[in-house]
Design a protein around this motif. Structure first.
Motif, PDB file in Angstrom:
ATOM      1  N   GLY A  99     -15.651  48.411 -28.706  1.00 27.72           N
ATOM      2  CA  GLY A  99     -16.267  49.722 -28.869  1.00 27.72           C
ATOM      3  C   GLY A  99     -15.253  50.845 -28.785  1.00 27.72           C
ATOM      4  O   GLY A  99     -15.257  51.769 -29.603  1.00 27.72           O
ATOM      5  N   ALA A 100     -14.371  50.771 -27.798  1.00 22.00           N
ATOM      6  CA  ALA A 100     -13.330  51.795 -27.646  1.00 22.00           C
ATOM      7  C   ALA A 100     -12.429  51.844 -28.880  1.00 22.00           C
ATOM      8  O   ALA A 100     -12.042  52.929 -29.336  1.00 22.00           O
ATOM      9  CB  ALA A 100     -12.511  51.538 -26.391  1.00 22.00           C
ATOM     10  N   ALA A 101     -12.101  50.684 -29.427  1.00 26.16           N
ATOM     11  CA  ALA A 101     -11.245  50.635 -30.613  1.00 26.16           C
ATOM     12  C   ALA A 101     -11.948  51.249 -31.830  1.00 26.16           C
ATOM     13  O   ALA A 101     -11.316  51.941 -32.636  1.00 26.16           O
ATOM     14  CB  ALA A 101     -10.828  49.197 -30.904  1.00 26.16           C
ATOM     15  N   LEU A 102     -13.237  51.016 -31.959  1.00 24.17           N
ATOM     16  CA  LEU A 102     -13.986  51.607 -33.071  1.00 24.17           C
ATOM     17  C   LEU A 102     -14.062  53.123 -32.931  1.00 24.17           C
ATOM     18  O   LEU A 102     -13.876  53.858 -33.908  1.00 24.17           O
ATOM     19  CB  LEU A 102     -15.386  50.997 -33.152  1.00 24.17           C
ATOM     20  N   ILE A 103     -14.313  53.598 -31.725  1.00 28.66           N
ATOM     21  CA  ILE A 103     -14.345  55.051 -31.495  1.00 28.66           C
ATOM     22  C   ILE A 103     -12.985  55.659 -31.809  1.00 28.66           C
ATOM     23  O   ILE A 103     -12.889  56.691 -32.473  1.00 28.66           O
ATOM     24  CB  ILE A 103     -14.777  55.368 -30.046  1.00 28.66           C
ATOM     25  N   GLU A 104     -11.937  55.030 -31.344  1.00 29.07           N
ATOM     26  CA  GLU A 104     -10.586  55.540 -31.587  1.00 29.07           C
ATOM     27  C   GLU A 104     -10.267  55.560 -33.083  1.00 29.07           C
ATOM     28  O   GLU A 104      -9.627  56.491 -33.574  1.00 29.07           O
ATOM     29  CB  GLU A 104      -9.547  54.705 -30.833  1.00 29.07           C
ATOM     30  N   ALA A 105     -10.719  54.554 -33.812  1.00 32.95           N
ATOM     31  CA  ALA A 105     -10.482  54.524 -35.259  1.00 32.95           C
ATOM     32  C   ALA A 105     -11.152  55.707 -35.944  1.00 32.95           C
ATOM     33  O   ALA A 105     -10.559  56.333 -36.833  1.00 32.95           O
ATOM     34  CB  ALA A 105     -10.987  53.205 -35.854  1.00 32.95           C
ATOM     35  N   VAL A 106     -12.371  56.019 -35.538  1.00 28.91           N
ATOM     36  CA  VAL A 106     -13.065  57.178 -36.117  1.00 28.91           C
ATOM     37  C   VAL A 106     -12.324  58.460 -35.750  1.00 28.91           C
ATOM     38  O   VAL A 106     -12.102  59.327 -36.598  1.00 28.91           O
ATOM     39  CB  VAL A 106     -14.542  57.232 -35.661  1.00 28.91           C
ATOM     40  N   LYS A 107     -11.917  58.581 -34.503  1.00 26.56           N
ATOM     41  CA  LYS A 107     -11.172  59.768 -34.062  1.00 26.56           C
ATOM     42  C   LYS A 107      -9.894  59.945 -34.879  1.00 26.56           C
ATOM     43  O   LYS A 107      -9.578  61.052 -35.337  1.00 26.56           O
ATOM     44  CB  LYS A 107     -10.830  59.638 -32.576  1.00 26.56           C
ATOM     45  N   GLN A 108      -9.155  58.860 -35.075  1.00 29.58           N
ATOM     46  CA  GLN A 108      -7.903  58.928 -35.844  1.00 29.58           C
ATOM     47  C   GLN A 108      -8.168  59.292 -37.303  1.00 29.58           C
ATOM     48  O   GLN A 108      -7.445  60.099 -37.894  1.00 29.58           O
ATOM     49  CB  GLN A 108      -7.147  57.602 -35.744  1.00 29.58           C
ATOM     50  N   GLU A 109      -9.187  58.680 -37.884  1.00 29.91           N
ATOM     51  CA  GLU A 109      -9.508  58.956 -39.289  1.00 29.91           C
ATOM     52  C   GLU A 109      -9.937  60.413 -39.458  1.00 29.91           C
ATOM     53  O   GLU A 109      -9.517  61.089 -40.398  1.00 29.91           O
ATOM     54  CB  GLU A 109     -10.604  58.001 -39.773  1.00 29.91           C
ATOM     55  N   ALA A 110     -10.768  60.898 -38.565  1.00 35.37           N
ATOM     56  CA  ALA A 110     -11.207  62.300 -38.631  1.00 35.37           C
ATOM     57  C   ALA A 110     -10.018  63.236 -38.463  1.00 35.37           C
ATOM     58  O   ALA A 110      -9.916  64.256 -39.165  1.00 35.37           O
ATOM     59  CB  ALA A 110     -12.260  62.566 -37.550  1.00 35.37           C
ATOM     60  N   GLY A 111      -9.114  62.893 -37.563  1.00 35.16           N
ATOM     61  CA  GLY A 111      -7.935  63.717 -37.333  1.00 35.16           C
ATOM     62  C   GLY A 111      -7.059  63.873 -38.561  1.00 35.16           C
ATOM     63  O   GLY A 111      -6.389  64.896 -38.729  1.00 35.16           O
ATOM     64  N   LYS A 112      -7.073  62.883 -39.443  1.00 34.29           N
ATOM     65  CA  LYS A 112      -6.269  62.951 -40.668  1.00 34.29           C
ATOM     66  C   LYS A 112      -6.679  64.121 -41.554  1.00 34.29           C
ATOM     67  O   LYS A 112      -5.880  64.592 -42.359  1.00 34.29           O
ATOM     68  CB  LYS A 112      -6.381  61.653 -41.468  1.00 34.29           C
ATOM     69  N   ILE A 113      -7.933  64.566 -41.433  1.00 35.29           N
ATOM     70  CA  ILE A 113      -8.395  65.695 -42.248  1.00 35.29           C
ATOM     71  C   ILE A 113      -8.670  66.923 -41.383  1.00 35.29           C
ATOM     72  O   ILE A 113      -9.364  67.850 -41.794  1.00 35.29           O
ATOM     73  CB  ILE A 113      -9.629  65.325 -43.100  1.00 35.29           C
ATOM     74  N   GLY A 114      -8.116  66.933 -40.176  1.00 36.58           N
ATOM     75  CA  GLY A 114      -8.208  68.095 -39.308  1.00 36.58           C
ATOM     76  C   GLY A 114      -9.486  68.212 -38.505  1.00 36.58           C
ATOM     77  O   GLY A 114      -9.731  69.233 -37.868  1.00 36.58           O
ATOM     78  N   VAL A 115     -10.296  67.175 -38.491  1.00 39.45           N
ATOM     79  CA  VAL A 115     -11.550  67.198 -37.730  1.00 39.45           C
ATOM     80  C   VAL A 115     -11.274  66.715 -36.307  1.00 39.45           C
ATOM     81  O   VAL A 115     -10.794  65.600 -36.111  1.00 39.45           O
ATOM     82  CB  VAL A 115     -12.627  66.317 -38.404  1.00 39.45           C
ATOM     83  N   THR A 116     -11.571  67.557 -35.335  1.00 34.05           N
ATOM     84  CA  THR A 116     -11.353  67.186 -33.942  1.00 34.05           C
ATOM     85  C   THR A 116     -12.656  66.966 -33.188  1.00 34.05           C
ATOM     86  O   THR A 116     -12.653  66.363 -32.123  1.00 34.05           O
ATOM     87  CB  THR A 116     -10.539  68.264 -33.210  1.00 34.05           C
ATOM     88  N   ASN A 117     -13.769  67.442 -33.717  1.00 37.09           N
ATOM     89  CA  ASN A 117     -15.052  67.267 -33.037  1.00 37.09           C
ATOM     90  C   ASN A 117     -15.743  66.006 -33.536  1.00 37.09           C
ATOM     91  O   ASN A 117     -16.400  66.010 -34.569  1.00 37.09           O
ATOM     92  CB  ASN A 117     -15.959  68.479 -33.232  1.00 37.09           C
ATOM     93  N   VAL A 118     -15.558  64.923 -32.800  1.00 39.52           N
ATOM     94  CA  VAL A 118     -16.260  63.658 -33.066  1.00 39.52           C
ATOM     95  C   VAL A 118     -17.280  63.517 -31.941  1.00 39.52           C
ATOM     96  O   VAL A 118     -16.918  63.552 -30.768  1.00 39.52           O
ATOM     97  CB  VAL A 118     -15.295  62.455 -33.066  1.00 39.52           C
ATOM     98  N   TYR A 119     -18.532  63.364 -32.307  1.00 42.33           N
ATOM     99  CA  TYR A 119     -19.575  63.294 -31.280  1.00 42.33           C
ATOM    100  C   TYR A 119     -20.623  62.256 -31.653  1.00 42.33           C
ATOM    101  O   TYR A 119     -20.683  61.809 -32.787  1.00 42.33           O
ATOM    102  CB  TYR A 119     -20.225  64.675 -31.079  1.00 42.33           C
ATOM    103  N   TRP A 120     -21.440  61.878 -30.663  1.00 37.75           N
ATOM    104  CA  TRP A 120     -22.492  60.893 -30.885  1.00 37.75           C
ATOM    105  C   TRP A 120     -23.545  61.025 -29.797  1.00 37.75           C
ATOM    106  O   TRP A 120     -23.389  61.789 -28.851  1.00 37.75           O
ATOM    107  CB  TRP A 120     -21.931  59.477 -30.933  1.00 37.75           C
ATOM    108  N   MET A 121     -24.616  60.248 -29.968  1.00 39.08           N
ATOM    109  CA  MET A 121     -25.679  60.173 -28.967  1.00 39.08           C
ATOM    110  C   MET A 121     -25.893  58.708 -28.622  1.00 39.08           C
ATOM    111  O   MET A 121     -25.542  57.838 -29.403  1.00 39.08           O
ATOM    112  CB  MET A 121     -27.018  60.677 -29.520  1.00 39.08           C
ATOM    113  N   THR A 122     -26.505  58.501 -27.480  1.00 43.23           N
ATOM    114  CA  THR A 122     -26.991  57.179 -27.136  1.00 43.23           C
ATOM    115  C   THR A 122     -28.252  57.352 -26.306  1.00 43.23           C
ATOM    116  O   THR A 122     -28.503  58.435 -25.776  1.00 43.23           O
ATOM    117  CB  THR A 122     -25.938  56.337 -26.378  1.00 43.23           C
ATOM    118  N   HIS A 123     -28.993  56.310 -26.205  1.00 43.51           N
ATOM    119  CA  HIS A 123     -30.202  56.383 -25.390  1.00 43.51           C
ATOM    120  C   HIS A 123     -29.807  56.393 -23.915  1.00 43.51           C
ATOM    121  O   HIS A 123     -28.862  55.711 -23.507  1.00 43.51           O
ATOM    122  CB  HIS A 123     -31.134  55.198 -25.689  1.00 43.51           C
TER     123      HIS A 123
END
Length: 148
Positions: A99-123
């Motif tokens: 799970g941590a690796a998947l979150i980090e992958a999204v963070k890194q991918e978003a960062g490539k286009i200047g997106v720093t706000n990665v967010y989510w919800m859970t129950h």
């Protein structure tokens, strides 16, 4: 334990993606019609700034997790936000960094286009996932409402 490999979803991943996404839906005690499966799969490979994207997590070449994410505009920023929509790790690999690796992958991918706000919800009852989330992110204090 072998290393976790994260890579973008590929067309050849359909059966494993469907298996993992179905397990995710079952975890939340819900289902979607076949049309939603087909449309979601198609959208994951459709070009476009706001189309959903996805990564697959593998251990020893076996898919064990997935994440879907999408970008959207906001009135609070010039750059897009990134919503991590679905995150699932197979039960037998929970607590092993998938799970941590998947979150980090999204963070890194978003960062490539200047997106720093990665967010989510859970129950609120998803205690296992919340242990991870409390470690890798901050809880904002916002409470979700919807009109369904």
């Amino acid at each position: 334990m072998s290393d976790v490999t994260i890579r973008p979803l590929q067309q050849t991943d359909h059966d494993e993606w469907r298996r993992l996404w179905t397990a995710y839906l079952e975890f939340y005690k819900t289902t979607v019609p076949e049309e939603v499966y087909q449309t979601t799969w198609k959208r994951l490979f459709t070009e476009g700034e706001f189309e959903p994207k996805g990564f697959l997590a593998l251990i020893d070449g076996k898919p064990v997790g997935l994440v879907h994410y999408l970008y959207h505009r906001s009135g609070w920023s010039i750059v897009n936000n990134c919503y991590l929509q679905d995150l699932f790790t197979a039960p037998e690999t929970r607590g092993k960094g998938v799970g941590a690796a998947l979150i980090e992958a999204v963070k890194q991918e978003a960062g490539k286009i200047g997106v720093t706000n990665v967010y989510w919800m859970t129950h609120e009852t998803n205690a296992t996932a919340r242990k991870l989330y409390d470690r890798v992110a901050r809880q904002t204090g916002f409470i979700e409402y919807d009109l369904t």
